[in-house]
Write an enzyme that holds these catalytic residues in place. Structure first.
Site, PDB file in Angstrom:
ATOM      1  NE  ARG A 293      -1.401   2.609   2.784  1.00  0.00           N
ATOM      2  CZ  ARG A 293      -0.924   3.746   3.253  1.00  0.00           C
ATOM      3  NH1 ARG A 293      -0.721   4.787   2.449  1.00  0.00           N
ATOM      4  NH2 ARG A 293      -0.593   3.867   4.531  1.00  0.00           N
ATOM      5  CG  ASP A 294       3.034   4.464   3.023  1.00  0.00           C
ATOM      6  OD1 ASP A 294       3.447   5.218   2.135  1.00  0.00           O
ATOM      7  OD2 ASP A 294       2.850   4.835   4.189  1.00  0.00           O
TER       8      ASP A 294
ATOM      9  CG  HIS B 298       2.688   5.153   9.234  1.00  0.00           C
ATOM     10  ND1 HIS B 298       2.146   4.149   8.452  1.00  0.00           N
ATOM     11  CD2 HIS B 298       3.201   6.056   8.358  1.00  0.00           C
ATOM     12  CE1 HIS B 298       2.319   4.436   7.180  1.00  0.00           C
ATOM     13  NE2 HIS B 298       2.958   5.591   7.085  1.00  0.00           N
TER      14      HIS B 298
ATOM     15  CG  HIS C   3       7.095   7.946   5.826  1.00  0.00           C
ATOM     16  ND1 HIS C   3       7.092   7.445   4.547  1.00  0.00           N
ATOM     17  CD2 HIS C   3       5.854   7.715   6.316  1.00  0.00           C
ATOM     18  CE1 HIS C   3       5.888   6.962   4.265  1.00  0.00           C
ATOM     19  NE2 HIS C   3       5.118   7.101   5.326  1.00  0.00           N
TER      20      HIS C   3
ATOM     21  CB  CYS D 264       1.721  10.720   1.192  1.00  0.00           C
ATOM     22  SG  CYS D 264       0.217  11.553   0.633  1.00  0.00           S
TER      23      CYS D 264
ATOM     24  CG  ASN E  42       6.283   3.576   4.938  1.00  0.00           C
ATOM     25  OD1 ASN E  42       6.036   3.816   3.769  1.00  0.00           O
ATOM     26  ND2 ASN E  42       5.377   3.642   5.894  1.00  0.00           N
TER      27      ASN E  42
HETATM   28  N1  COA Z   1     -12.803   4.396  -4.769  1.00  0.00           N
HETATM   29  C1  COA Z   1     -13.023   4.457  -6.097  1.00  0.00           C
HETATM   30  N2  COA Z   1     -13.491   5.526  -6.734  1.00  0.00           N
HETATM   31  C2  COA Z   1     -13.778   6.598  -5.963  1.00  0.00           C
HETATM   32  C3  COA Z   1     -13.592   6.595  -4.587  1.00  0.00           C
HETATM   33  C4  COA Z   1     -13.067   5.439  -3.981  1.00  0.00           C
HETATM   34  N3  COA Z   1     -12.839   5.380  -2.676  1.00  0.00           N
HETATM   35  N4  COA Z   1     -13.958   7.794  -4.103  1.00  0.00           N
HETATM   36  C5  COA Z   1     -14.375   8.520  -5.159  1.00  0.00           C
HETATM   37  N5  COA Z   1     -14.261   7.796  -6.280  1.00  0.00           N
HETATM   38  C6  COA Z   1     -14.588   8.217  -7.645  1.00  0.00           C
HETATM   39  C7  COA Z   1     -15.972   8.758  -7.745  1.00  0.00           C
HETATM   40  O1  COA Z   1     -16.895   7.709  -7.974  1.00  0.00           O
HETATM   41  C8  COA Z   1     -15.858   9.677  -8.940  1.00  0.00           C
HETATM   42  O2  COA Z   1     -15.848   8.913 -10.117  1.00  0.00           O
HETATM   43  P1  COA Z   1     -16.427   9.489 -11.507  1.00  0.00           P
HETATM   44  O3  COA Z   1     -15.563  10.653 -11.850  1.00  0.00           O
HETATM   45  O4  COA Z   1     -16.270   8.346 -12.445  1.00  0.00           O
HETATM   46  O5  COA Z   1     -17.820   9.871 -11.189  1.00  0.00           O
HETATM   47  C9  COA Z   1     -14.454  10.247  -8.777  1.00  0.00           C
HETATM   48  O6  COA Z   1     -13.723   9.281  -8.019  1.00  0.00           O
HETATM   49  C10 COA Z   1     -14.431  11.587  -8.076  1.00  0.00           C
HETATM   50  O7  COA Z   1     -15.159  11.471  -6.865  1.00  0.00           O
HETATM   51  P2  COA Z   1     -15.084  12.583  -5.723  1.00  0.00           P
HETATM   52  O8  COA Z   1     -15.911  12.149  -4.572  1.00  0.00           O
HETATM   53  O9  COA Z   1     -15.337  13.932  -6.329  1.00  0.00           O
HETATM   54  O10 COA Z   1     -13.608  12.446  -5.246  1.00  0.00           O
HETATM   55  P3  COA Z   1     -12.369  13.423  -5.439  1.00  0.00           P
HETATM   56  O11 COA Z   1     -11.948  13.454  -6.855  1.00  0.00           O
HETATM   57  O12 COA Z   1     -12.632  14.695  -4.739  1.00  0.00           O
HETATM   58  O13 COA Z   1     -11.252  12.582  -4.612  1.00  0.00           O
HETATM   59  C11 COA Z   1     -10.688  11.027  -2.886  1.00  0.00           C
HETATM   60  C12 COA Z   1     -11.420  12.314  -3.241  1.00  0.00           C
HETATM   61  C13 COA Z   1     -10.621  10.954  -1.378  1.00  0.00           C
HETATM   62  C14 COA Z   1     -11.476   9.859  -3.438  1.00  0.00           C
HETATM   63  C15 COA Z   1      -9.287  11.052  -3.517  1.00  0.00           C
HETATM   64  O14 COA Z   1      -8.663  12.261  -3.253  1.00  0.00           O
HETATM   65  C16 COA Z   1      -8.442   9.901  -3.040  1.00  0.00           C
HETATM   66  O15 COA Z   1      -8.699   8.761  -3.340  1.00  0.00           O
HETATM   67  N6  COA Z   1      -7.352  10.198  -2.282  1.00  0.00           N
HETATM   68  C17 COA Z   1      -6.487   9.199  -1.711  1.00  0.00           C
HETATM   69  C18 COA Z   1      -5.109   9.749  -1.590  1.00  0.00           C
HETATM   70  C19 COA Z   1      -4.176   8.714  -0.987  1.00  0.00           C
HETATM   71  O16 COA Z   1      -4.429   7.544  -0.940  1.00  0.00           O
HETATM   72  N7  COA Z   1      -3.010   9.214  -0.529  1.00  0.00           N
HETATM   73  C20 COA Z   1      -1.982   8.402   0.016  1.00  0.00           C
HETATM   74  C21 COA Z   1      -2.312   7.754   1.298  1.00  0.00           C
HETATM   75  S1  COA Z   1      -2.367   8.840   2.674  1.00  0.00           S
HETATM   76 ZN    ZN Z   2       3.036   6.573   5.219  1.00  0.00          ZN
END
Ligand code: COA
Ligand code: ZN
Length: 311
Positions: free
Chosen positions: A13-14, A204, A206, A237, A246
């Site tokens: 994952r990370d 956790h 890094h 991240c 990490n």
């Molecule tokens: N899994 C799959 N698809 C997702 C989802 C999820 N958990 N959450 C949102 N989506 C999809 C929506 O269905 C939408 O799809 P579409 O464009 O086909 O309709 C699209 O993503 C946008 O949705 P929205 O709610 O507007 O999300 P966003 O674009 O504002 O993004 C997050 C918000 C939280 C989903 C996104 O920023 C994210 O996944 N961040 C994770 C970052 C990360 O993991 N960082 C490292 C670890 S700390």
């Molecule tokens: Zn981390």
């Protein structure tokens, strides 16, 4: 009896979330399956995030669906919102590792939500998961934010309290970009251990500034027993400027093993995986011990010296 320390492996994952080259799904599954045989308490398999945000983990559903689960190992996944929780429950994750940041700026950059919006969504996740999966909350940037700077310990406690009130099982305090130092970690550990004695507490770290193992040791000396770590020291991240790997699992485990702690980990098995990692990701990795060998792996003296001693 040797004191027990528990490790949670987060490389798939990370580690993989920030890899520039997509690690093929079959290889991710094979690595999780191999890690399952090493003695980890928990494996963070993947994240159920948006494929646009984290393209490297766009195969999360397939990976979770195809891994071989080993009894005694918990399979956890990172979840940022309700959509992620639905996918994680569908995939029968043992634990949902819900995530938000204690820094408003990092939360906006990483999750595109304010902290209050994240909290509201995660509260719904906790309700949804009740009776289906355990909940751990990972709070990012708890020792400093690369954009805001200092994050006050009181701010970390404020968010941790709000989740503790909702009945989460575990709390992970994350140093997202390696800003923590051992003095800060010792103080934080004391407060966390006394305030959240009913929670499974994980740290956790890094190694962005080379303080990772020193921070582990500072926490262990205060009584913390659970740590996240990543094979080879991969990780970071993508939405935290300057993020890097990490703490390295095999380095941390080797250190604690040498000091007499019981980590429950089969080190030779783990070393074999660490040594195969550069080929898997296509570049060198930061971990040290897989390159150097364990402290008990000795080298033969130079042959000239052997001849001299024999003469
Ligand atoms: N899994 C799959 N698809 C997702 C989802 C999820 N958990 N959450 C949102 N989506 C999809 C929506 O269905 C939408 O799809 P579409 O464009 O086909 O309709 C699209 O993503 C946008 O949705 P929205 O709610 O507007 O999300 P966003 O674009 O504002 O993004 C997050 C918000 C939280 C989903 C996104 O920023 C994210 O996944 N961040 C994770 C970052 C990360 O993991 N960082 C490292 C670890 S700390
Ligand atoms: Zn981390």
């Amino acid at each position: 009896m040797r004191p027990r320390i528990y490790f949670h492996e987060v490389v798939t994952r990370d580690g993989f979330q920030i890899e520039p080259e997509f690690v093929p799904t079959d290889q991710k599954i094979a690595l999780v399956n191999a890690l399952s045989e090493c003695g980890f308490a928990k494996i963070e398999v993947t994240s159920f995030t948006s494929a646009r945000a984290i393209p490297a983990l766009r195969d999360a559903d397939e990976v979770m669906g195809r891994i071989a689960r080993v009894r005694g190992v918990e399979y956890t996944v990172l979840v940022p919102n309700l959509r992620g929780a639905e996918r994680a429950l569908e995939a029968r994750a043992d634990e949902l590792n819900i995530v938000m940041s204690t820094s408003e700026t990092h939360n906006l950059a990483n999750l595109r939500m304010s902290r209050e919006q994240s909290f509201a969504g995660l509260r719904e996740v906790i309700w949804l998961a009740q009776g289906h999966a355990a909940i751990n909350v990972s709070l990012s940037t708890c020792f400093g934010c690369p954009m805001e700077g200092t994050v006050a310990q009181e701010e970390v406690i404020r968010w941790a309290d709000r989740f503790a009130e909702l009945g989460v099982r575990g709390l992970t305090i994350c140093d997202t970009t390696g800003m923590a130092h051992p003095g800060q970690v010792a103080r934080m550990s004391q407060v966390l251990l006394s305030r959240y004695s009913q929670l499974q507490l994980t740290l956790h770290f890094h190694n962005t500034r080379g303080m990772g193992l020193a921070n582990v040791l500072a926490a262990v000396q205060e009584g913390v027993v659970c740590f996240d770590a990543s094979l080879g020291g991969l990780g970071g991240c993508p939405y935290a400027p300057g993020a890097s790997g990490n703490i390295c699992s095999e380095d941390a485990i080797h250190m604690l093993d040498a000091m007499g702690y019981d980590t429950g980990i089969d080190l030779p098995r783990l070393f074999a995986l660490a040594r195969a990692l550069p080929e898997l990701v296509g570049h060198q990795v930061p971990g040290q011990v897989a390159k150097a060998g364990r402290i008990q792996d000795l080298h033969p003296p130079p042959s000239a010296l052997v001849a001299q001693v024999a003469a």
